[in-house]
Design a protein around this motif. Sequence first.
Motif, PDB file in Angstrom:
ATOM      1  N   ARG A  69       0.829  -1.207   0.000  1.00 24.30           N
ATOM      2  CA  ARG A  69       0.000   0.000   0.000  1.00 24.30           C
ATOM      3  C   ARG A  69       0.862   1.256   0.000  1.00 24.30           C
ATOM      4  N   GLY A  70       1.918   1.246   0.806  1.00 27.10           N
ATOM      5  CA  GLY A  70       2.768   2.426   0.901  1.00 27.10           C
ATOM      6  C   GLY A  70       3.500   2.726  -0.393  1.00 27.10           C
ATOM      7  N   VAL A  71       4.092   1.697  -0.987  1.00 24.50           N
ATOM      8  CA  VAL A  71       4.866   1.897  -2.214  1.00 24.50           C
ATOM      9  C   VAL A  71       3.950   2.264  -3.386  1.00 24.50           C
ATOM     10  N   VAL A  72       2.859   1.539  -3.541  1.00 26.61           N
ATOM     11  CA  VAL A  72       1.941   1.815  -4.654  1.00 26.61           C
ATOM     12  C   VAL A  72       1.331   3.213  -4.508  1.00 26.61           C
ATOM     13  N   PRO A 109       0.583  -3.176 -10.337  1.00 29.89           N
ATOM     14  CA  PRO A 109      -0.751  -3.406  -9.799  1.00 29.89           C
ATOM     15  C   PRO A 109      -1.805  -2.775 -10.695  1.00 29.89           C
ATOM     16  N   ARG A 110      -3.007  -3.323 -10.657  1.00 27.84           N
ATOM     17  CA  ARG A 110      -4.098  -2.841 -11.508  1.00 27.84           C
ATOM     18  C   ARG A 110      -4.318  -1.345 -11.349  1.00 27.84           C
ATOM     19  N   ALA A 111      -4.217  -0.842 -10.128  1.00 23.99           N
ATOM     20  CA  ALA A 111      -4.470   0.583  -9.895  1.00 23.99           C
ATOM     21  C   ALA A 111      -3.521   1.450 -10.717  1.00 23.99           C
ATOM     22  N   VAL A 130      -3.720  -7.165 -18.362  1.00 16.09           N
ATOM     23  CA  VAL A 130      -3.587  -8.096 -17.236  1.00 16.09           C
ATOM     24  C   VAL A 130      -2.521  -7.571 -16.276  1.00 16.09           C
ATOM     25  N   SER A 131      -2.854  -7.559 -15.011  1.00  9.30           N
ATOM     26  CA  SER A 131      -1.871  -7.331 -13.954  1.00  9.30           C
ATOM     27  C   SER A 131      -1.496  -8.679 -13.351  1.00  9.30           C
TER      28      SER A 131
END
Length: 217
Positions: A69-72, A109-111, A130-131
């Motif tokens: 979560r932090g890195v993304v 990631p998809r986001a 595709v992720s």
Amino acid sequence: MRSPVVFDLDGVLVDSEPVWEEVRRAFVAEHGGTWREETQSRLMGMSTGEWSAYLAELGVRLPPEEIARGVVGQMAERYRHGVPLLPGAKEAVERLAAGRPLGLASSSPRALIDVVLEATGLGAFFGATVSTEEVAYGKPAPDGYLEAASRLGVDPSDCVAVEDSSNGLRSAHAAGMRVVAVPHPLYPPAPDALALAAGTAKTLDDLTPDLVDSLSR
């Protein structure tokens, strides 16, 4: 139908590897971990679950879910200030989209994939994206490329993949695709991985329909 093409994202269309390295290096240092000499090359191609677990092994004192979560989140913030498309990326996609289906098989990631495709307008050219979050294993396993072919409704052996990294080249080759390598000058693939490529484009300007068609079975 002309050969379908499945693109990688990071390092092929987006010059994101330096951003990923900067963000993850800083995150590791901030949270008590130790970056190793081989870390960046190990991380390239890993799925979100895989690389967040790997950063925990480097000594980051957070659960992998919090690391991800932090890195993304930091990556998304960087992209909100502009997506670093590689020179010729949009033109290459537009050239190859004429008369053939395009897919995308990314370790992002998809986001982040969705942010990039919307911000750049490239999403309109891809029939399937595709992720590796959406498959069992990240690159070098073939799962992402196999899923992209499945979503396009084509046989993987009919596809040409476009890759830059060692793990990406191995992944696409393992999926049975012919691979065009577009090596990143700062993160060149290992010689054994590069040897798996059926063709090489020095830059995206060299990624032409003629090159792709010359590799078709």
